[in-house]
Design an enzyme around this catalytic site. Structure first.
Site, PDB file in Angstrom:
ATOM      1  CB  CYS A  69     -83.858  -3.981  89.779  1.00 46.06           C
ATOM      2  SG  CYS A  69     -84.712  -4.599  88.312  1.00 46.06           S
ATOM      3  CB  CYS A 180     -82.502  -0.198  83.018  1.00 48.46           C
ATOM      4  SG  CYS A 180     -81.794  -1.833  83.348  1.00 48.46           S
TER       5      CYS A 180
END
Length: 261
Positions: A69, A180
């Site tokens: 992440c 992302c």
């Protein structure tokens, strides 16, 4: 065992790359779905969650942990490395360096969550690797949530993505960094908008190569996969075929499990 975690489904794009690179490795994926998405959270909250999840993965026997992440990497990878000095911790950062090096127009754009977009870690990446390149950073609120809802080609998303991308493309950006891990699953829609005018840049394969380097001989396990979630584990498992990752389900020894983290 290699442990991989994210707030939800996004890190599955990284897990898939690792699974392809290390077909015999034992893998454990933990989705913090009780707190998804991280992109709208403050750094202190994200750091606390990353440390708790890291401890859980260490306790399960993971010798390598991948913070799959970008937001959690920016907020917490340093804290994880400090807390778990005997564990190899791999972060995921936007591909600013390869995008800048490869840009013919000397102009790149980074699509990111609000937390990543404002992070000092991204600012430092740009200073260190793209000082001679124009870099436009575009925060994309709600995109990770759309992936969590499996709304990958929803008309409202496509309209929002077009509104964000067209000005970047018109200004000359020829490399679009997916900042992302969730955004990898939006790539088909993004590619239709880009229509050959720029190249999308993501880093899942680079992270997998780093895992190969770090894990070494420890990559020879039974090839099993554990799926864990802090909430709704059945949704995590059901998302695999919807995201084109049904093949990962063949490595599952047990159904996805809920864990208290």
């Amino acid at each position: 065992m290699i442990g991989v975690f994210d707030s939800g489904l996004g890190g599955l794009s990284v897990l898939a790359a690792i699974a392809r690179a290390l077909p015999h490795a034992d893998l454990c994926y933990l989705a913090d779905s009780a707190h998804v998405p991280y992109g709208e959270r403050d750094d202190a909250f994200i750091r606390a969650r990353a440390l708790a999840i890291g401890q859980h993965l260490v306790d399960r026997g993971c010798g390598v942990i991948v913070v799959a992440c970008n937001t959690a990497t920016a907020a917490a990878v340093a804290a994880c490395r400090s807390r778990f000095p005997r564990t190899r911790v791999v972060g995921v950062e936007p591909g600013v360096k390869p995008a800048a090096a490869d840009s013919a127009q000397r102009h790149i754009a980074v699509l990111a969550t609000a937390a990543t977009a404002r992070s000092e870690r991204l600012a430092r990446l740009i200073r260190d690797h793209a000082a001679q390149v124009r870099v436009d950073v575009e925060a994309c609120p709600g995109w990770a949530t759309r992936v969590e809802a499996l709304q990958l080609d929803d008309p409202a998303f496509v309209a929002d993505a077009r509104a964000r991308l067209e000005p970047l493309l018109a200004a000359g950006a020829d490399r679009i960094v997916l900042g992302c891990t969730h955004y990898a699953f939006l790539a088909p829609s993004l590619l239709e908008i880009v229509a050959g005018r720029a190249r999308l840049v993501e880093v899942a394969d680079a992270v997998a190569r780093q895992c190969v380097r770090l894990a070494g001989s420890n990559t020879h396990g039974s090839g099993r996969l554990e799926l864990l979630a802090s909430a709704s584990p059945e949704r995590l498992q059901a998302a695999l075929p919807a995201l084109g990752l049904g093949w990962l389900g063949q490595r599952l020894a047990l159904p996805a499990q809920k864990v208290e983290v």
